[in-house]
Design an enzyme around this catalytic site. Structure first.
Site, mmCIF file in Angstrom:
data_model
loop_
_atom_site.group_PDB
_atom_site.id
_atom_site.type_symbol
_atom_site.label_atom_id
_atom_site.label_comp_id
_atom_site.label_asym_id
_atom_site.label_seq_id
_atom_site.Cartn_x
_atom_site.Cartn_y
_atom_site.Cartn_z
ATOM 1 N N THR A 188 -5.638 -33.469 9.487
ATOM 2 C CA THR A 188 -5.761 -34.147 8.248
ATOM 3 C C THR A 188 -4.331 -34.819 7.983
ATOM 4 O O THR A 188 -4.449 -35.954 8.569
ATOM 5 C CB THR A 188 -5.823 -32.957 6.998
ATOM 6 O OG1 THR A 188 -5.110 -31.940 7.399
ATOM 7 C CG2 THR A 188 -7.404 -32.405 7.307
ATOM 8 N N LYS A 248 -4.636 -27.395 14.145
ATOM 9 C CA LYS A 248 -4.203 -28.515 13.110
ATOM 10 C C LYS A 248 -3.541 -27.831 11.968
ATOM 11 O O LYS A 248 -3.766 -26.520 11.557
ATOM 12 C CB LYS A 248 -5.284 -29.528 12.408
ATOM 13 C CG LYS A 248 -6.455 -28.822 11.897
ATOM 14 C CD LYS A 248 -6.319 -28.383 10.537
ATOM 15 C CE LYS A 248 -5.799 -29.566 9.509
ATOM 16 N NZ LYS A 248 -5.606 -29.277 8.176
ATOM 17 N N THR A 275 -4.283 -23.949 5.522
ATOM 18 C CA THR A 275 -4.864 -24.913 5.968
ATOM 19 C C THR A 275 -4.565 -25.264 7.315
ATOM 20 O O THR A 275 -4.049 -26.271 7.751
ATOM 21 C CB THR A 275 -4.649 -26.208 5.076
ATOM 22 O OG1 THR A 275 -4.826 -25.916 3.707
ATOM 23 C CG2 THR A 275 -5.631 -27.508 5.496
ATOM 24 N N GLU A 335 4.809 -30.973 6.614
ATOM 25 C CA GLU A 335 4.848 -32.406 5.902
ATOM 26 C C GLU A 335 6.385 -32.803 5.583
ATOM 27 O O GLU A 335 6.996 -31.834 5.015
ATOM 28 C CB GLU A 335 4.038 -32.167 4.638
ATOM 29 C CG GLU A 335 2.476 -32.103 4.982
ATOM 30 C CD GLU A 335 1.943 -31.991 3.570
ATOM 31 O OE1 GLU A 335 0.500 -31.949 3.680
ATOM 32 O OE2 GLU A 335 2.615 -31.439 2.556
ATOM 33 N N SER A 372 -5.449 -36.232 -5.939
ATOM 34 C CA SER A 372 -6.739 -35.491 -5.437
ATOM 35 C C SER A 372 -7.680 -36.249 -6.139
ATOM 36 O O SER A 372 -7.848 -37.395 -6.580
ATOM 37 C CB SER A 372 -6.702 -34.008 -6.305
ATOM 38 O OG SER A 372 -6.487 -34.776 -7.741
#
Lengths: 399, 399
Positions: free
Chosen positions: B150, B176, B187, B273, B399
């Site tokens: 992602t 991932k 996630t 991130e 979002s």
């Protein structure tokens, strides 16, 4: 509902208190030392950091609070006197003694607080210099709220009055703290004075309860500090009939203390390092208060929620993921409102105007309401958004 | 010490496995669907998110793992199929059935994983299209590691070989995850294939233990997700004597599985991130492993520590404050090294070359070693620095 009135004033507004501030040369030019004095010995209650690495002044103040009586609080900023070993404790005690001598007090009635850099010893010549310049004539009581600041951008002070036991009782609060703010008292100093008459054990009981739903429900970056302290002095000079348990006065005093603490806590959250917005999360419909408070605090502390709000993004997925992460029970029926717009019903997304809600998220206060439909208990937490400025402040600040 | 060799390869390297990837039009142009197939039914073990808001595929896969046998894993990126109610579960089951029909498998032997946006239903026409394009001829096994990404910047894959029970056994892993990475599977999707012969209960036991010290010891931003899943397929095609408890082979297999999981976990932390650096925190001298791991993870997850390392600041005060915040015991004798430079001894600051250490903190890997001198247990955690880019990614992502 207790009728209380906010008045203009400062930490010395309650009867029988004075305060002063001075420049002890710990900081460059700015006020860096303050004192609160009560004319008479006062009941003292305190709540301290739960951090196992507690600073020297915290260790010392625990003994003061254990004694139940205090008459002065001396505070310095710039240096935290934390991780300073035996020498640090000796210096804290010396500060206590110097202040007692200056104002002719019993040394064990003097609380000492420090905030600032960790791992440096207090320069005792400067501490002595500062103390020599302090006065008990209420000369600079407005300066106290400034003298205790570190990375804070604004002063944080509030004064309420309420009628209790036939007299007007004043409760004043002042605090500092913007980084390292999380539960359990984080680089956060809070001082509350009141002229109410109340016995020490009851004062401590009320403070401990109030702290749980106010100061301990704010989070800026999830870290707690070595120095966090909240102290309350109650000197009984209002002349009210003594506040005792299970009375209307008890409820009234608790309400006004809670109002002072909540106001201060929200001021700290709003002034979080780099913050552009205050975030308030209300969780209702929980089976117990502890879960409600914990969930509220976890949402408001989530980096993903904080960045989404900085970006004015109504990203409800991050909110409910945060709920699911800590909820100690199933959450099949969540109702979620952001800025009063319904975005989730029965844990299922509902249509809402994304652009309009994004506009509302640009306001200075963002409110998230979570109804769990799993009981009748509630809890609230406060925090702030996570911004470029937060990273800048904490990456560029050098130890 | 188990002798293991890293080899070039992918998730289909162990004997009897194939993998493929395709573009199901969920993303614009990029690969967004992948499949792992075993020639024969394999023992399957799994560990799932502890988030109470678990996604539909997580609910489905728990039943697959409970059955003990699986032959395929189908994964889509772009849409997480989380917070999608009954319809989401129906879609996950339909995906399972479509894949089973395509490859003539028993539907209950097909695990389904999704990752991406929360709150959107899977477009089943596109899922069906993607599945129709998948093949069992090992056409694009290298593409699998790309199809599951992602916000990740890099593919994360590792293959080890080890000799067990007289045969070469291969263990391959792919994963991932870059945001929402915290304990308890965030996630984060991880898939491990092996041709080892091992009974399912033992495989699950080993996986559960290994996860605790690897994937569950990484943190990027403290949030966990609704979809996190690690699945292991062991198809026995290596021809090794079956691995049983309390044997050298058991230890060897556990070691290689741990190596695969640790390598993948570190790749996730390094690709957090906005991250510019991988941070490793080793805590030794603890009375128990759980405390050691918890303290290590708390340090590496502290926003103040993360920003200090981004700023190349050897701010040891933030490290020991983080220790004190969560340590369930007193910590009077901490020894702290940052990039192998001693900065604290007996919980007291020691002199060190600030400029030199700051230079060392500009390296891509930062190691913090904490000796608590309070026992002989240890724990390690991995994370990354907190940067402007992290805020940008999460504030600008809408979002």
């Amino acid at each position: 509902m207790t009728k209380m009135t906010e008045i203009k004033g400062n930490i010395a507004s309650p009867k029988g208190f004075v305060a002063d501030a001075t420049h002890a040369e710990l900081k460059f030019q700015k006020l860096d030392m303050g004192v609160i004095l009560s004319e008479v010995p006062a009941a003292v209650a305190g709540v301290f950091t739960t951090n196992k690495v507690s600073a020297a002044p915290v260790k010392l103040d625990k003994t003061v609070v254990a004694g139940g009586v205090a008459q002065a609080i001396i505070v310095n900023s710039a240096i935290a006197n934390a991780v300073t070993g035996e020498e640090g404790l000796i210096n804290a005690k010396k500060t206590q003694r110097l202040l007692a001598e200056k104002f002719d007090l019993d040394a064990k009635h003097v609380a000492v607080c420090s905030t600032g850099v960790i791992g440096k010893q207090l320069p005792m010549d400067k501490i002595a210099l500062g103390i020599s310049k302090l006065s008990a004539t209420n000369g600079h009581s407005d300066g106290f709220s400034e003298a205790i600041l570190t990375t804070d951008l604004v002063k944080k002070e509030i004064v309420y009055q309420v009628e209790l036991g036939g007299e007007v009782v004043t409760v004043a609060g002042v605090c500092k703290g913007s980084g390292m703010i999380h539960p359990n008292m984080a680089t956060m100093l809070g001082f509350i004075t009141t002229d109410a008459k109340i016995a020490q054990p009851l004062l401590q009981e009320i403070l401990s309860e109030v702290i749980e739903v106010t100061f301990n429900q704010i989070t800026v970056d999830g870290d707690t500090s070595t120095n966090d302290t909240v102290l309350v002095l109650a000197n009984g000079q209002a002349g009210n009939a003594e506040i005792t348990a299970d009375t209307a006065d008890y409820d009234g005093f608790k309400a006004v203390l809670a109002a002072v603490c909540q106001t201060l806590a929200k001021k700290i959250a709003a002034d979080g390092e780099g913050a552009t917005k205050l975030i308030e999360v209300n969780v209702t419909g929980a089976p117990d208060e502890l879960s409600a408070r914990m969930i509220a605090k976890h949402i408001v502390g989530s980096s993903l929620v904080k960045t989404a709000i900085f970006g004015a993004d109504p990203n409800w997925g991050r909110v409910i993921s945060a709920i699911g992460q800590v909820a100690p029970f199933e959450v099949p029926d969540i109702e979620l409102e952001i800025q009063s717009d319904l975005v989730l019903l029965h844990s299922t997304p509902v249509d809402f105007d994304q652009a309009e809600l994004s506009e509302k998220l640009k306001e200075k206060i963002v409110v998230i309401d979570v109804e769990l439909n799993n009981g009748d208990k509630s809890g609230t937490a406060w925090g702030c958004d996570l911004t470029y400025k937060y990273v800048e402040i904490n990456a560029l600040y050098h130890s």
